[in-house]
Design a protein around this motif. Sequence first.
Motif, PDB file in Angstrom:
ATOM      1  N   CYS A 146      22.977  11.062 -18.905  1.00 18.58           N
ATOM      2  CA  CYS A 146      21.585  10.850 -19.308  1.00 18.58           C
ATOM      3  C   CYS A 146      20.851  12.175 -19.517  1.00 18.58           C
ATOM      4  N   ARG A 185      19.213  13.894 -17.461  1.00 13.53           N
ATOM      5  CA  ARG A 185      17.972  14.069 -16.688  1.00 13.53           C
ATOM      6  C   ARG A 185      18.029  15.326 -15.834  1.00 13.53           C
ATOM      7  N   CYS A 186      19.206  15.595 -15.262  1.00  7.45           N
ATOM      8  CA  CYS A 186      19.343  16.782 -14.414  1.00  7.45           C
ATOM      9  C   CYS A 186      19.046  18.046 -15.205  1.00  7.45           C
ATOM     10  N   ILE A 237      15.099  18.029 -16.147  1.00  5.55           N
ATOM     11  CA  ILE A 237      14.188  18.335 -15.042  1.00  5.55           C
ATOM     12  C   ILE A 237      14.343  19.787 -14.604  1.00  5.55           C
ATOM     13  N   CYS A 263      17.472  18.496  -9.733  1.00  5.70           N
ATOM     14  CA  CYS A 263      18.550  17.787 -10.418  1.00  5.70           C
ATOM     15  C   CYS A 263      19.079  16.663  -9.532  1.00  5.70           C
ATOM     16  N   TYR A 281      16.300  13.688  -9.237  1.00  6.55           N
ATOM     17  CA  TYR A 281      16.095  12.846 -10.413  1.00  6.55           C
ATOM     18  C   TYR A 281      17.376  12.257 -11.007  1.00  6.55           C
ATOM     19  N   CYS A 282      18.518  12.487 -10.393  1.00  4.45           N
ATOM     20  CA  CYS A 282      19.765  11.901 -10.895  1.00  4.45           C
ATOM     21  C   CYS A 282      19.803  10.418 -10.520  1.00  4.45           C
TER      22      CYS A 282
END
Length: 138
Positions: A14, A16-17, A20, A124, A127-128
């Motif tokens: 995704c 996200r890591c 962010i 990271c 928000y994972c």
Amino acid sequence: MSRLTKNDDVCISCHRCEAICAWVHDIVFNPRRGRVIVDLDYPDEHNIRICIQCGRCADACPMEAIYEDYTIVTTGERGIFILDEDKCTGCGKCIEACPTEVLQYYPDRKMPRKCDFCQGQPMCVKYCPTNAIGWVLG
């Protein structure tokens, strides 16, 4: 002794890591600017590259721009290796020395990106969504 861990099998790519990380350090949502890298080899194969704080980048730096900070102790009772941007000349020796190939060059800043474990609060990890990246406190 704290450290980052990874589990490639549960990563859903995704990014996200990465996003962010870029936000925390550079105030921009751009996964390509993160200090964590997620490679997508095949649709079902992910490879998370994280800094293991081994210190090879510091050993390779001719300007001593990467130093060990013992504020947070990591695996092997070593500190976190921090980049002093004022000393960095952008020579790339640290990037060549990185065994996980996570150090990347910032063309606009003429220096590498270096993970600092967010000073012990790695975003990271926070928000994972699948816990593919973890934080082990020692």
